[in-house]
Motif scaffolding. Structure first.
Motif, short mmCIF file in Angstrom:
data_model
loop_
_atom_site.label_atom_id
_atom_site.label_comp_id
_atom_site.label_asym_id
_atom_site.label_seq_id
_atom_site.Cartn_x
_atom_site.Cartn_y
_atom_site.Cartn_z
N SER A 1 7.67 4.50 0.02
CA SER A 1 8.25 5.38 -0.99
C SER A 1 7.16 6.12 -1.76
N ALA A 2 6.01 5.49 -1.98
CA ALA A 2 4.94 6.21 -2.69
C ALA A 2 4.41 7.38 -1.85
N ARG A 3 4.45 7.24 -0.54
CA ARG A 3 3.97 8.32 0.35
C ARG A 3 4.71 9.63 0.12
N GLN A 4 5.97 9.50 -0.31
CA GLN A 4 6.76 10.72 -0.55
C GLN A 4 6.21 11.56 -1.68
N LYS A 5 5.31 10.95 -2.48
CA LYS A 5 4.73 11.72 -3.57
C LYS A 5 3.69 12.71 -3.06
N ILE A 6 3.33 12.59 -1.76
CA ILE A 6 2.25 13.44 -1.24
C ILE A 6 2.76 14.31 -0.10
N GLY A 7 2.55 15.61 -0.23
CA GLY A 7 2.84 16.55 0.86
C GLY A 7 1.54 16.94 1.53
N VAL A 8 1.58 17.10 2.85
CA VAL A 8 0.33 17.36 3.59
C VAL A 8 0.45 18.65 4.39
N GLN B 1 14.32 9.89 6.02
CA GLN B 1 14.58 9.07 4.81
C GLN B 1 15.96 8.46 4.84
N GLY B 2 16.77 8.85 5.85
CA GLY B 2 18.13 8.31 5.94
C GLY B 2 19.19 9.23 5.38
N GLN B 3 18.80 10.43 4.91
CA GLN B 3 19.81 11.37 4.43
C GLN B 3 20.60 11.91 5.62
N ARG B 4 21.87 12.28 5.37
CA ARG B 4 22.71 12.81 6.45
C ARG B 4 22.75 14.33 6.37
N GLY C 1 4.12 -1.89 2.83
CA GLY C 1 5.55 -1.95 3.16
C GLY C 1 6.37 -0.86 2.49
N GLN C 2 7.49 -1.27 1.92
CA GLN C 2 8.44 -0.30 1.34
C GLN C 2 7.81 0.45 0.16
N ALA C 3 7.00 -0.27 -0.64
CA ALA C 3 6.37 0.37 -1.80
C ALA C 3 5.47 1.50 -1.32
N LEU C 4 4.76 1.27 -0.21
CA LEU C 4 3.88 2.31 0.35
C LEU C 4 4.70 3.48 0.88
#
Ligand SMILES: Nc1ncnc2c1ncn2[C@@H]1O[C@H](COP(=O)(O)OP(=O)(O)OP(=O)(O)O)[C@@H](O)[C@H]1O
Ligand SMILES: [Mg+2]
Length: 263
Positions: free
Chosen positions: A87-94, A120-123, A82-85
């Protein structure tokens, strides 16, 4: 910042499903274990079909694993949901092999680089625009490329954009599967130099699969050699190059992928 390694992989087993009438296949990765320290690059080499991409895809959670564990900065990464996954995904660039396939032809470079932040919801804002121009410049491209589209770029330039996009959410870990294989030989060294510079300036950790054995040995802190699903060598890059424990590695480093020895 936690003192845990960026990645701690233990006994990872990956097996693809059998076809309808086929016998159960052998694991594509057969118990891989390694650690990647923060700020270091691990080069992964091995012949075609040895399991390199499968290993990366499992670490990205794009493939189910049959066994073993992956800890990302100490977190049990395979259990996150869920949400924890998310946000943790942002730690990895591919970054993948072919930038033209990984960059949308419909979008401008500015839109491509903004996408991870918008998702991510940024404007959209002047500061997002500055951030995007900064990413592009850090990857060696001028700001006037922002309004171009990927097909208007050379292969090397397009791969620089793909690297810039992978950095958009400021990941600590970059996972790169043959990032130079689709590029002209003369451009490959420039992209590897860029990665090396980014690693220094941003303190990135990297998992780098490549067939460019000479180059990987130079830009890696550690090396991992795979053969038919097995990790047959893992150690500090200088050590592995100076005194490989396997005849297969010795040949691989001397003759490249024309290696005659079987592992
Ligand atoms: N989607 C899939 N379904 C079934 N088997 C697969 C699948 N993808 C890969 N394999 C098998 O898993 C093994 C490892 O493949 P993988 O793509 O990880 O190798 P690789 O080391 O990345 O090779 P290359 O250097 O050619 O990219 C191979 O035997 C391959 O045939
Ligand atoms: Mg592969």
């Amino acid at each position: 910042m936690s003192s845990a390694p960026m990645l701690d992989v233990e006994n990872l087993v990956i097996r693809y499903r059998a076809g309808l009438f086929a016998p159960r296949p052998k694991p594509a990765v057969n118990g891989a274990s390694f650690r990647l320290a923060k700020g270091e690059t691990l080069g992964i080499v091995g012949e075609s079909g040895s399991g390199k991409t499968s290993l990366l895809r499992a670490i990205l959670r794009l493939l189910p694993v049959e066994g073993g564990s992956v800890r990302l900065e100490g977190q049990d990464w395979l259990q996150l949901k869920g949400q924890a996954l998310r946000s943790a995904r942002q730690k990895i660039g591919v970054v993948s092999q072919n930038p033209y396939l990984s960059l949308s032809p419909r979008l401008t470079i500015a839109e491509i680089l903004a996408e991870p932040m918008l998702a991510q919801g940024q404007r959209p804002s002047p500061s997002m625009r500055r951030k995007i121009a900064g990413l592009l410049s850090d990857c060696g491209l001028p700001a006037d490329f922002l309004e171009r589209r990927a097909h208007e770029l050379s292969g090397g330039q397009a791969q620089r954009v793909a690297i810039a996009r992978a950095l958009a959410l400021e990941p600590g870990l970059m996972i790169l599967d043959e990032p130079t294989s689709a590029l002209d030989v003369s451009v490959q060294a420039q992209i590897l130099n860029l990665l090396s510079d980014l690693k220094e300036s941003r303190g990135l950790s990297m998992l780098l699969v490549t067939h460019n054995l000479k180059a990987v040995a130079h830009i890696s802190d550690a090396l991992l050699v795979m053969c038919r699903g097995d990790v047959i060598e893992f150690g500090r890059a200088e050590e592995v190059m100076r005194a490989p424990t396997q005849e297969y590695t010795r040949e691989l480093l001397s003759f490249g992928l024309r290696v005659r020895q079987r592992c």
